[in-house]
Design an enzyme around this catalytic site. Structure first.
Site, PDB file in Angstrom:
ATOM      1  N   LEU A   8      53.788 -32.959 -32.351  1.00 29.17           N
ATOM      2  CA  LEU A   8      53.821 -33.553 -31.007  1.00 29.17           C
ATOM      3  C   LEU A   8      54.347 -34.980 -31.103  1.00 29.17           C
ATOM      4  O   LEU A   8      53.762 -35.828 -31.790  1.00 29.17           O
ATOM      5  CB  LEU A   8      52.427 -33.555 -30.373  1.00 29.17           C
ATOM      6  CG  LEU A   8      51.702 -32.203 -30.310  1.00 29.17           C
ATOM      7  CD1 LEU A   8      50.456 -32.328 -29.422  1.00 29.17           C
ATOM      8  CD2 LEU A   8      52.614 -31.099 -29.811  1.00 29.17           C
ATOM      9  N   ARG A  15      51.318 -48.937 -26.060  1.00 26.89           N
ATOM     10  CA  ARG A  15      50.795 -50.156 -26.705  1.00 26.89           C
ATOM     11  C   ARG A  15      51.698 -50.690 -27.818  1.00 26.89           C
ATOM     12  O   ARG A  15      51.462 -51.771 -28.349  1.00 26.89           O
ATOM     13  CB  ARG A  15      49.380 -49.905 -27.224  1.00 26.89           C
ATOM     14  CG  ARG A  15      48.355 -50.037 -26.113  1.00 26.89           C
ATOM     15  CD  ARG A  15      46.961 -49.749 -26.588  1.00 26.89           C
ATOM     16  NE  ARG A  15      46.792 -48.340 -26.883  1.00 26.89           N
ATOM     17  CZ  ARG A  15      45.872 -47.861 -27.711  1.00 26.89           C
ATOM     18  NH1 ARG A  15      45.063 -48.678 -28.344  1.00 26.89           N
ATOM     19  NH2 ARG A  15      45.764 -46.569 -27.903  1.00 26.89           N
ATOM     20  N   THR A  81      48.220 -33.018 -24.231  1.00 29.09           N
ATOM     21  CA  THR A  81      48.503 -32.368 -25.521  1.00 29.09           C
ATOM     22  C   THR A  81      48.608 -30.843 -25.410  1.00 29.09           C
ATOM     23  O   THR A  81      49.403 -30.229 -26.137  1.00 29.09           O
ATOM     24  CB  THR A  81      47.448 -32.770 -26.567  1.00 29.09           C
ATOM     25  OG1 THR A  81      46.136 -32.673 -25.985  1.00 29.09           O
ATOM     26  CG2 THR A  81      47.658 -34.189 -27.052  1.00 29.09           C
ATOM     27  N   GLY A 142      38.089 -38.068 -29.373  1.00 31.55           N
ATOM     28  CA  GLY A 142      37.354 -36.902 -28.894  1.00 31.55           C
ATOM     29  C   GLY A 142      36.226 -36.578 -29.861  1.00 31.55           C
ATOM     30  O   GLY A 142      36.358 -36.754 -31.073  1.00 31.55           O
ATOM     31  N   ASN A 171      37.594 -35.953 -33.498  1.00 27.28           N
ATOM     32  CA  ASN A 171      38.771 -35.087 -33.551  1.00 27.28           C
ATOM     33  C   ASN A 171      39.989 -35.864 -34.037  1.00 27.28           C
ATOM     34  O   ASN A 171      40.358 -36.886 -33.459  1.00 27.28           O
ATOM     35  CB  ASN A 171      39.037 -34.539 -32.141  1.00 27.28           C
ATOM     36  CG  ASN A 171      40.285 -33.686 -32.087  1.00 27.28           C
ATOM     37  OD1 ASN A 171      40.682 -33.086 -33.084  1.00 27.28           O
ATOM     38  ND2 ASN A 171      40.898 -33.638 -30.911  1.00 27.28           N
TER      39      ASN A 171
END
Ligand code: UD1
Ligand code: MG
Length: 449
Positions: A8, A15, A81, A142, A171
Site C-alpha cells: 500500500l 506530515r 486501507t 490500532g 497493529n
C-alpha cells in the site's frame, strides 16, 4: 504455496510536508518503497502489486525500477486501507495462494517475520493473520484485542474505549490471508467509524461473524517502525545505520568511528577492510577484502578491489572501478573510469571516462578533459604510463603503454608506446629582466624602495 504481496503506497503522507510522495523519500539511499519491496524479493513472491495514488506516476516508476514485473494499480481517491487492498483485486483475480499486505512506508519488516505469520495462519487454520507488536506507547496505533492466540477484533485508537486504549499489543498493519478470502473480507468493510474510512482492520470482526478465525503474532517493535514525518525518517535512518554498522563489524570490517560512517542499503564491504572516520557510502558500492578507506571519502556506484587504498578526501562516483592494490589519494575524483592494478592517482586529480592501465602513475593535478560541452570522450592510458603533474589530457586521447608525459603538458594527440611527450611551450630565461621590470612598475606606482 503461491504468494502475492500487496504494497500500500497511495497515501499522501501529509506530515512529511513534501511535494514528493512519502514512499519515495530515501532511507539509506533507496526509496522507502524499495525497502518494503525487498521483503517481496526475499520471499520470492510470485506476484507483487503496488497500490499507488498520490504521485502515482513517480511511485509506479519507482516500483518498476525495483521489480520490472511488479503490477501497479491506482487507488483514487484514497478511502482507507481496506479500499486500498480492493484496488488490487483485479490484479489478483484468479490468483490461488496467500497474500500479504505491507505498507510502503514501513521499511524494516523482516522476511523471516512474514514467513512466521504465514506459518502461524496455516498452523491454526486461521483465515487471517495480523502482525502485532508490544509497545509502552501505543498512541494512535490500532489495538489488537486477543483471546489466547485468537485475534477477536482490531479497534482503531480513534474509535477505542478507555479500556481498549490501555491495550499495548498494537497493529503493525501487516496482514496475511488467502488472497481470495482477503478480497472477499475487504469488500465487506464499511466506513461507519470516526474517520469515515474503510478500515482493513475491520476484516477481523467480519471474519468472526462468518465463523472464520484470525490470529496475530508479535514481532520486535523495531521492525514495525513506519515513517510519517521528517523526524521519523531521520529516526529510521539512524536505526538503519546502527544495524548496518553492527552487521559490517560482525562481518569482519573495522569501522574506526562507526557512528561517523554512513552505509547504503546495498553496501558490500569485504573482510579486513578498514573504514576511517567520516566516510559516506552512496548506493551501489562494493569493496573487496583488505581495502582501506581513509577519512572523509564519498563513494557511490563504484567497485574497489582487494588491497586498494582510497583517500583521505577522495570522491568515487558511479562507474569508478579501482583494481587491486591501486591507490587513490587526496582530493581525487574518479567517475566512469577503471584504474588498473597497482596504479596510483595520488593528488588533486580528475579522472573521468578513462581507462588507466596497471602500474601507471598519474601526477598531481592531472585532469582528463572529458567534456566538450556536448559529449563525453574517453581517455585511454596504457600500462606503466607516467603522467607528469599538472597535465591536461584532452579526450578523446590515447597514451600508449610505457609512455611518459612531461609535467604541465596539454596532450591532444595520441602518444605512442614508450614515447616521451612534451605538450607545452619551451621555457626561455631573460637574465635580469625581472629586476628591471620590478623597478619600472614601482616607479609607475609612485613608490620608493
Ligand atoms: C494503520 C492501521 C492501524 C495500524 C497502523 C500502523 C488501519 C485502519 N489502521 O493506521 O491499525 O496500527 O496503520 O502504522 O488499517 N494507504 C493507502 N490508501 C489509503 C489509506 C492508506 O494506500 O486509502 C496506505 C498509506 O499510504 C500507508 C498505509 O496504507 O502506507 C497505512 O495508512 P495510514 O493512513 O498510515 O494508516 P494509519 O492511520 O497509520
Ligand atoms: Mg500510518
Amino acid at each position: 504455496m503461491a504468494l502475492a504481496l500487496i504494497i500500500l503506497a497511495a497515501g499522501l503522507g501529509t506530515r512529511m510536508n513534501s511535494t514528493r510522495p512519502k514512499v519515495l523519500h530515501r532511507l539509506a539511499g533507496a526509496p522507502l518503497l524499495h525497502h518494503a519491496m525487498d521483503a517481496a524479493r526475499a520471499l520470492q513472491a510470485d506476484r507483487v502489486v503496488v497500490v499507488a495514488g498520490h504521485g502515482a506516476d513517480a511511485v509506479e516508476a519507482a516500483a518498476r525500477a525495483h521489480t520490472p514485473d511488479a503490477i501497479t494499480v491506482r487507488q483514487e481517491p484514497q478511502l482507507g486501507t481496506a479500499h486500498a487492498v480492493l484496488a488490487a483485486r483485479a490484479a489478483l483475480a484468479g490468483f490461488d495462494g496467500d497474500a500479504v499486505v505491507l505498507y510502503g512506508d514501513t521499511p524494516f519488516i523482516r522476511p523471516e517475520t512474514l514467513r512466521a505469520m504465514l506459518a502461524a495462519r496455516r498452523a491454526g487454520a486461521h483465515a487471517v493473520a495480523f502482525l502485532g507488536f508490544e509497545t509502552a506507547e501505543p498512541g494512535r496505533y490500532g489495538r489488537l484485542i486477543m483471546a489466547g492466540d485468537r485475534l477477536i477484533r482490531i479497534v482503531e485508537a480513534k474509535d477505542a474505549t478507555p479500556a481498549e486504549l490501555a491495550v499495548t499489543f498494537c497493529n503493525s498493519g501487516v496482514v496475511a490471508a488467502d488472497a481470495a478470502t482477503l478480497m472477499t473480507l475487504a469488500a465487506s468493510v464499511g466506513n461507519d467509524n470516526a474517520a469515515g474510512e474503510y478500515y482493513l482492520t475491520d476484516i477481523v470482526a467480519i471474519a468472526a461473524a462468518r465463523g472464520q478465525s484470525a490470529t496475530a503474532i508479535a514481532c520486535d517493535a523495531a521492525e514495525t517502525v513506519g515513517v510519517d514525518s521528517r523526524a521519523g525518517l531521520a529516526r529510521a535512518e539512524a536505526a538503519f545505520q546502527a544495524r548496518a554498522r553492527a552487521d559490517a563489524m560482525a562481518a569482519g570490517v573495522t569501522l574506526i568511528a562507526p557512528e561517523t560512517v554512513f552505509l547504503a542499503h546495498d553496501t558490500a564491504i569485504g573482510r579486513d577492510s578498514v573504514i576511517g572516520p567520516h566516510v559516506v557510502f552512496g548506493p551501489g558500492v562494493s569493496l573487496g577484502e583488505d581495502v582501506e578507506i581513509r577519512p572523509f571519502c564519498h563513494l557511490e556506484g563504484c567497485t574497489i578491489e582487494s588491497g586498494a587504498r582510497i583517500g583521505p578526501h577522495a570522491r568515487l562516483r558511479p562507474g569508478a572501478a579501482i583494481a587491486t592494490g591501486a591507490r587513490i589519494g587526496n582530493f581525487v575524483e574518479v567517475k566512469a573510469s577503471r584504474v588498473g592494478a597497482g596504479a596510483a592517482v595520488g593528488h588533486l586529480s580528475y579522472v573521468g571516462d578513462s581507462d588507466i592501465g596497471a602500474g601507471s602513475n598519474i601526477g598531481a593535478g592531472t585532469v582528463t578533459c572529458n567534456y566538450d560541452g556536448f559529449a563525453k570522450h574517453r581517455t585511454e592510458i596504457g600500462a606503466d604510463v607516467f603522467v607528469g603533474s599538472g597535465s591536461m589530457l584532452v579526450a578523446p586521447v590515447r597514451l600508449g603503454k610505457g609512455a611518459m608525459i612531461a609535467a604541465g603538458s596539454t596532450i591532444t594527440d595520441e602518444v605512442p608506446d614508450d614515447a616521451l611527450a612534451f605538450g607545452r611551450a619551451r621555457q626561455t630565461n631573460r637574465p635580469g629582466l625581472a629586476a628591471r621590470l620590478r623597478a619600472r612598475l614601482r616607479a609607475a606606482a609612485g613608490r620608493r624602495d
